[in-house]
Design a protein around this motif. Structure first.
Motif, PDB file in Angstrom:
ATOM      1  N   GLU A  93       0.825  -1.206   0.000  1.00 35.43           N
ATOM      2  CA  GLU A  93       0.000   0.000   0.000  1.00 35.43           C
ATOM      3  C   GLU A  93       0.861   1.259   0.000  1.00 35.43           C
ATOM      4  O   GLU A  93       0.580   2.226  -0.726  1.00 35.43           O
ATOM      5  CB  GLU A  93      -0.930  -0.004   1.214  1.00 35.43           C
ATOM      6  CG  GLU A  93      -1.894   1.156   1.247  1.00 35.43           C
ATOM      7  CD  GLU A  93      -2.823   1.111   2.442  1.00 35.43           C
ATOM      8  OE1 GLU A  93      -3.597   2.088   2.613  1.00 35.43           O
ATOM      9  OE2 GLU A  93      -2.770   0.144   3.234  1.00 35.43           O
ATOM     10  N   ARG A  97       1.182   4.263  -2.866  1.00 33.08           N
ATOM     11  CA  ARG A  97       0.964   5.673  -2.511  1.00 33.08           C
ATOM     12  C   ARG A  97       2.161   6.522  -2.937  1.00 33.08           C
ATOM     13  O   ARG A  97       2.010   7.617  -3.487  1.00 33.08           O
ATOM     14  CB  ARG A  97       0.757   5.769  -0.995  1.00 33.08           C
ATOM     15  CG  ARG A  97       0.486   7.166  -0.448  1.00 33.08           C
ATOM     16  CD  ARG A  97      -0.984   7.542  -0.566  1.00 33.08           C
ATOM     17  NE  ARG A  97      -1.305   8.737   0.209  1.00 33.08           N
ATOM     18  CZ  ARG A  97      -1.725   8.723   1.473  1.00 33.08           C
ATOM     19  NH1 ARG A  97      -1.880   7.558   2.116  1.00 33.08           N
ATOM     20  NH2 ARG A  97      -2.017   9.842   2.096  1.00 33.08           N
ATOM     21  N   TRP A 100       2.313   7.058  -6.644  1.00 34.98           N
ATOM     22  CA  TRP A 100       1.330   8.054  -7.070  1.00 34.98           C
ATOM     23  C   TRP A 100       1.830   9.472  -6.787  1.00 34.98           C
ATOM     24  O   TRP A 100       1.606  10.389  -7.584  1.00 34.98           O
ATOM     25  CB  TRP A 100       0.012   7.802  -6.349  1.00 34.98           C
ATOM     26  CG  TRP A 100      -1.073   8.753  -6.725  1.00 34.98           C
ATOM     27  CD1 TRP A 100      -1.783   8.789  -7.892  1.00 34.98           C
ATOM     28  CD2 TRP A 100      -1.568   9.834  -5.931  1.00 34.98           C
ATOM     29  NE1 TRP A 100      -2.700   9.822  -7.871  1.00 34.98           N
ATOM     30  CE2 TRP A 100      -2.591  10.477  -6.680  1.00 34.98           C
ATOM     31  CE3 TRP A 100      -1.261  10.309  -4.661  1.00 34.98           C
ATOM     32  CZ2 TRP A 100      -3.279  11.581  -6.187  1.00 34.98           C
ATOM     33  CZ3 TRP A 100      -1.957  11.409  -4.171  1.00 34.98           C
ATOM     34  CH2 TRP A 100      -2.954  12.034  -4.929  1.00 34.98           C
ATOM     35  N   LEU A 317       2.041   5.848   6.014  1.00 36.08           N
ATOM     36  CA  LEU A 317       0.755   6.109   5.364  1.00 36.08           C
ATOM     37  C   LEU A 317      -0.066   7.118   6.163  1.00 36.08           C
ATOM     38  O   LEU A 317      -0.655   8.049   5.596  1.00 36.08           O
ATOM     39  CB  LEU A 317      -0.023   4.800   5.199  1.00 36.08           C
ATOM     40  CG  LEU A 317       0.513   3.868   4.110  1.00 36.08           C
ATOM     41  CD1 LEU A 317       0.008   2.446   4.313  1.00 36.08           C
ATOM     42  CD2 LEU A 317       0.103   4.384   2.723  1.00 36.08           C
ATOM     43  N   ASP A 321      -1.203  11.080   5.280  1.00 40.07           N
ATOM     44  CA  ASP A 321      -2.564  11.583   5.465  1.00 40.07           C
ATOM     45  C   ASP A 321      -2.559  12.921   6.205  1.00 40.07           C
ATOM     46  O   ASP A 321      -3.275  13.856   5.836  1.00 40.07           O
ATOM     47  CB  ASP A 321      -3.400  10.582   6.271  1.00 40.07           C
ATOM     48  CG  ASP A 321      -3.748   9.323   5.500  1.00 40.07           C
ATOM     49  OD1 ASP A 321      -3.667   9.336   4.253  1.00 40.07           O
ATOM     50  OD2 ASP A 321      -4.093   8.317   6.157  1.00 40.07           O
TER      51      ASP A 321
END
Length: 424
Positions: A93, A97, A100, A317, A321
């Protein structure tokens, strides 16, 4: 006559990093808790963290969201390795991320435990790339004078700070490295010609030099470096260990300066220091040969036990955020402008040679008769942590959550200490 048998000093069992130990023993500060932009010592001091630790506490200290992310992940799976056919879901994951967010289009992501690890991987991969291409003479790695790229074997060998390379038996632990000019792109071109581009695998550069003295790039320098690499089949490795994840108001400084590197190293800000994690973003022309469906496809023989650590990935992660939810990148742009204005006011002091700001990074260079180390030591007595760097420079790089008043208070304290030192 010097004492031929000076006494051996004692102190904590813990060996301090990058320290002249006789100078620090007996006056070390032990931090036992932190909150926001402040750390607290076991002696009860409250200190503004004007350096964000070692450039990393971007979202501030002791945020419960990040502690909860680590706790919840550890309850489910602390980690599992990513060797061979095995993966863990959090590493997958995080890599998606990062791909991206990456300024490199369609990258692969190599994860490891920090910035020094990332530099070792990037330099090894650069050399492996040219070996695989059948250009075995392309082994040299070039870096800039005053550069800092960690202290593993490769980082030590390509350091542009001579004191970090000294004392290991030869100039470099890893052979075939050389330094190029920090600001003069024509001098870089001469060095490349002298070594021979056919012998050079990669040039490594920080977009903004950190430990070397907070040195923004000279106008046109990074663009010139990129041009030299493209014209001479040399890979460009951009070291974003300090600048990545918002320190310049962009997710990566690569975007700020319009670069298109082959490899980007990262660490620090990806977790804001809440867990040790770093890595490399790899461009398609580097990774694709290792992904071809063929019996003779090569293996990149590199890996680390904690690469893609599940808990560190979960923390990263959540940290990403927070950067988005709290709109911290636009805030960095505001803080950059404020810091530049406030530091410029210090140039009225005779002891201040120059101030430099790029992103939420500041450097204050002092005259030789005023020690940056003395200034930073005295600032602690005023409640502020800063660091002395090469070039008699005082470093400033607070967390992104810093308030305008805290910036002003920090600079006012620096002004007071410099004035006191000038008066002596």
């Amino acid at each position: 006559m010097p004492n031929e048998n000076p006494p051996v000093l004692t102190g904590p069992a813990l060996w301090s990093a990058q320290a002249h130990l006789p100078s620090v023993l007996g006056r070390q500060l032990t931090v036992d808790r932190a909150e926001g932009s402040y750390v607290f010592t076991t002696e009860g001091r409250r200190l503004f963290d004007g350096t964000a630790g070692l450039w990393h506490a971007n979202v501030g200290h002791a945020r419960p969201e990040l502690a909860e992310a680590a706790y919840e992940q550890m309850r489910r799976l602390e980690t599992y390795h990513i060797f061979g056919r095995y993966l863990n879901d959090r590493a997958v994951e995080l890599a998606e991320r990062l791909a991206w967010l990456s300024p490199i289009e369609d990258p692969k992501v190599i994860l490891n435990s920090g910035g020094s690890d990332a530099i070792d991987v990037a330099c090894k991969l650069a050399r492996r790339h040219w070996q695989r291409e059948g250009r075995s003479d392309k082994t040299a790695i070039l870096s800039r004078e005053f550069a800092y790229h960690g202290l593993h074997a490769y980082g030590t060998s390509i350091a542009g700070l001579d004191f970090n390379r000294a004392g290991y038996g030869t100039e470099s632990l890893v052979p075939e490295t050389a330094r190029v000019s920090t600001h003069d792109i024509e001098a870089v071109e001469r060095t490349v010609r002298d070594i021979g581009p056919e012998n050079i695998a990669a040039i490594v550069s920080e977009p903004i030099q950190g430990t070397g003295g907070v040195n923004p790039p000279a106008p046109g320098y990074l663009e010139g470096l990129q041009r030299i690499c493209r014209e001479n089949d040399i890979l460009l490795i951009v070291d974003e260990v300090i600048t990545g994840f918002g320190r310049t108001g962009h997710m990566f400084a690569t975007e700020r300066y319009g670069l298109r590197p082959d490899l980007i190293t990262f660490a620090k800000g990806v977790t804001s220091g809440y867990a040790p994690l770093g890595g490399v973003l790899v461009a398609p022309h580097i990774w694709q040969p290792f992904y071809r469906d063929s019996s003779d496809t090569p293996i990149f023989r590199h890996g680390a036990t904690y690469a893609g650590h599940a808990t560190a990935s979960a923390v990263a992660l959540r940290n990403l955020d927070i950067l988005e939810e709290d709109k911290l990148l636009p805030r960095v742009t505001e803080l950059e402008q404020l810091l530049a204005r406030e530091l410029h006011g210090l140039t009225a002091r005779a002891a201040v040679v120059e101030t430099r700001v790029a992103g939420f990074l500041g450097g204050i260079t002092l005259t030789d008769d005023l020690s940056a180390e003395a200034v930073t030591d005295q600032l602690v007595e005023h409640g502020f942590i800063t660091r002395p760097l090469r070039g008699n420079t005082v470093q400033i790089s607070p967390p992104f959550i810093t308030t305008d008043d805290e910036v002003r208070q920090l600079v006012a304290a620096i002004d007071t200490v410099i004035a006191d030192q000038e008066a002596k």
